[in-house]
Scaffold this active site. Structure first.
Site, PDB file in Angstrom:
ATOM      1  N   TRP A 103       0.826  -1.211   0.000  1.00  0.00           N
ATOM      2  CA  TRP A 103       0.000   0.000   0.000  1.00  0.00           C
ATOM      3  C   TRP A 103       0.852   1.251   0.000  1.00  0.00           C
ATOM      4  O   TRP A 103       0.546   2.225  -0.700  1.00  0.00           O
ATOM      5  CB  TRP A 103      -0.974  -0.017   1.190  1.00  0.00           C
ATOM      6  CG  TRP A 103      -1.898  -1.195   1.110  1.00  0.00           C
ATOM      7  CD1 TRP A 103      -1.988  -2.232   2.000  1.00  0.00           C
ATOM      8  CD2 TRP A 103      -2.850  -1.489   0.076  1.00  0.00           C
ATOM      9  NE1 TRP A 103      -2.944  -3.143   1.579  1.00  0.00           N
ATOM     10  CE2 TRP A 103      -3.477  -2.720   0.421  1.00  0.00           C
ATOM     11  CE3 TRP A 103      -3.233  -0.845  -1.102  1.00  0.00           C
ATOM     12  CZ2 TRP A 103      -4.471  -3.303  -0.391  1.00  0.00           C
ATOM     13  CZ3 TRP A 103      -4.214  -1.424  -1.898  1.00  0.00           C
ATOM     14  CH2 TRP A 103      -4.819  -2.629  -1.539  1.00  0.00           C
ATOM     15  N   ASP A 172      -1.952   6.375   6.276  1.00  0.00           N
ATOM     16  CA  ASP A 172      -2.954   5.434   5.784  1.00  0.00           C
ATOM     17  C   ASP A 172      -3.243   4.471   6.938  1.00  0.00           C
ATOM     18  O   ASP A 172      -2.442   3.603   7.244  1.00  0.00           O
ATOM     19  CB  ASP A 172      -2.400   4.681   4.564  1.00  0.00           C
ATOM     20  CG  ASP A 172      -3.361   3.611   4.053  1.00  0.00           C
ATOM     21  OD1 ASP A 172      -4.438   3.420   4.654  1.00  0.00           O
ATOM     22  OD2 ASP A 172      -3.011   2.959   3.039  1.00  0.00           O
ATOM     23  N   LYS A 196     -12.250  -2.258   6.260  1.00  0.00           N
ATOM     24  CA  LYS A 196     -11.518  -3.110   7.202  1.00  0.00           C
ATOM     25  C   LYS A 196     -12.126  -3.004   8.607  1.00  0.00           C
ATOM     26  O   LYS A 196     -12.469  -3.998   9.217  1.00  0.00           O
ATOM     27  CB  LYS A 196     -10.032  -2.712   7.254  1.00  0.00           C
ATOM     28  CG  LYS A 196      -9.374  -2.502   5.904  1.00  0.00           C
ATOM     29  CD  LYS A 196      -9.147  -3.796   5.144  1.00  0.00           C
ATOM     30  CE  LYS A 196      -8.856  -3.605   3.669  1.00  0.00           C
ATOM     31  NZ  LYS A 196      -7.703  -2.796   3.312  1.00  0.00           N
TER      32      LYS A 196
HETATM   33  C1  LIG Z   1      -7.212  -2.252   1.957  1.00  0.00           C
HETATM   34  C2  LIG Z   1      -6.198  -1.188   2.055  1.00  0.00           C
HETATM   35  C3  LIG Z   1      -6.090  -0.172   1.087  1.00  0.00           C
HETATM   36  C4  LIG Z   1      -6.948  -0.125  -0.162  1.00  0.00           C
HETATM   37  O1  LIG Z   1      -8.213   0.322   0.121  1.00  0.00           O
HETATM   38  P1  LIG Z   1      -9.272   0.613  -1.057  1.00  0.00           P
HETATM   39  O2  LIG Z   1     -10.431   1.146  -0.298  1.00  0.00           O
HETATM   40  O3  LIG Z   1      -9.522  -0.685  -1.747  1.00  0.00           O
HETATM   41  O4  LIG Z   1      -8.670   1.615  -1.963  1.00  0.00           O
HETATM   42  C5  LIG Z   1      -5.132   0.804   1.267  1.00  0.00           C
HETATM   43  N1  LIG Z   1      -4.328   0.795   2.345  1.00  0.00           N
HETATM   44  C6  LIG Z   1      -4.387  -0.163   3.282  1.00  0.00           C
HETATM   45  C7  LIG Z   1      -3.467  -0.119   4.451  1.00  0.00           C
HETATM   46  C8  LIG Z   1      -5.327  -1.182   3.164  1.00  0.00           C
HETATM   47  O5  LIG Z   1      -5.398  -2.141   4.108  1.00  0.00           O
END
Ligand SMILES: *Cc1c(COP(=O)(O)O)cnc(C)c1O
Length: 360
Positions: A103, A172, A196
């Site tokens: 990511w 993030d 998540k």
């Molecule tokens: C799942 C995830 C993403 C991607 O998320 P989307 O909503 O599919 O764009 C980005 N960063 C992390 C840390 C993730 O776990």
């Protein structure tokens, strides 16, 4: 009542059962209106209350003062990879990133596409992202320092956030947001894809500090500017109303049923430590991430060999333990223990892991 399984999916992931039941109960007539939440205007008083509640609960849970704005933006966490450099990189100043996995790598790529002066000040790529790099120097001139608080795929998590030399932190937090309390003050922006730990997919919660909004350039597409979402309370156009409604219910569950983020953290720590204990005391399971860096949200491990791994996953599924296969880029196994994963599910997994090893 329909049969439910122990759901360890990495995302979209399990939601708290009381939330799903409330959605079901209210689905045909939201608050006695005779209409579903999916059938009412995003500008109605009913939806306005949902949106306000979600924002206010977030502020209470994270102890945010008025300098922070809570926004809902379409496009998931991945849209933020592009919006962050577009809105917040200052002219003639570098942007700093720490690369700890898939990511982070994607976030870096989006800043590079825009021609920003991207400096990756630390990376753990040479060891396949199995640890977090704690040794690095931040550019004091940097517009921001971006890091991924929990690496969903490799199973590493920052227990203490990176030092920042006065530079605003951007994180993030998709896969560990609302799993623990933290001090927001060093952060200029925090974002999390909802699927998540918060609710349905397709939307990100973004928390942005007032002073960061002053950086947003004028000559940008309206829907890509943070100021558009702030000035219109995330209602410039029709937002994903159902997703925001579910997020509000999850936050309510966090506040009222769990009792806040401190409680949530202690439950999450206990869940993770129980499973790590099995892994650490086993002859067949082996953790993938370095012990010092490992995550309490996504627990990655391998079995002695691939054949055994296949059997483990197949038998787990037969026993109603779902979603334990590791990401295709890593292989192995992964137990995602987000907030909604109950101690009961964790205990079922532990029991299964022990029995699987004993009968070998
Ligand atoms: C799942 C995830 C993403 C991607 O998320 P989307 O909503 O599919 O764009 C980005 N960063 C992390 C840390 C993730 O776990």
């Amino acid at each position: 009542m329909e049969k439910r399984v122990h759901n360890f999916n990495p995302g979209p992931a399990a939601l708290p059962l009381p939330v799903l039941k409330e959605i079901k109960k209210d689905f045909l007539s939201f608050r006695g209106s005779g209409m579903s939440i999916t059938e009412i205007s995003h500008r109605s008083a009913l939806f306005d209350e949902v949106l306000n509640n979600a924002v206010n609960r977030t502020k209470r849970l994270l102890d945010l003062d008025d300098s922070y704005h809570v926004l809902f933006i379409q496009g998931g966490a991945s849209m933020q990879f592009c919006m962050i450099p577009m809105n917040l990189a200052l002219p003639d100043r570098p942007v700093n990133y720490i690369n700890t996995g898939t990511w982070s790598t994607k976030a870096i790529k989006e800043a590079q596409i825009q021609g920003k002066d991207v400096r990756v000040i630390a990376t753990s790529e040479e060891k396949d992202f199995s640890y977090l790099p704690y040794d690095y120097t931040v550019d004091k001139q940097a517009s921001y320092l971006h890091f991924t608080s929990n690496n969903t795929i490799k199973g590493t998590q920052w227990q203490q956030f990176p030092d920042r030399e006065g530079v605003p932190l951007i994180s993030d937090m998709s896969s560990d947001f609302m799993s623990r309390p933290f001090d927001v003050k060093p952060f200029g922006l925090i974002y999390a894809g909802a699927q998540k730990n918060l609710g349905p997919s397709g939307i990100a919660m973004v928390i942005i500090r007032e002073d960061m909004l002053e950086r947003v350039p004028d000559n940008m597409p309206t829907m890509l500017k943070y100021t558009t979402f702030k000035d219109n309370r995330s209602l410039f156009n029709t937002p994903p109303t159902f997703a925001i409604y579910v997020i509000d219910l999850v936050l309510k569950w966090l506040e009222e049923t769990i009792g806040g983020l401190k409680k949530m953290e202690s439950i999450n720590r206990e869940k993770a430590s129980l499973i790590y204990e099995v892994i650490d005391n086993s002859k067949i399971y082996q953790g993938i991430a370095e012990v010092k860096s490992r995550s309490m949200m996504n627990l990655t491990f391998r079995l002695r060999d691939e054949e055994l791994e296949g059997r483990f996953l197949a038998e787990a599924t037969e026993n109603g333990l779902i979603g334990l296969k590791g990401h295709r880029s890593v292989g192995g196994c992964r137990a995602s223990l987000y907030n909604a994963i109950t101690m009961e599910s964790v205990k079922s997994l532990i029991e299964f892991m022990r029995e699987f090893e004993e009968k070998l």
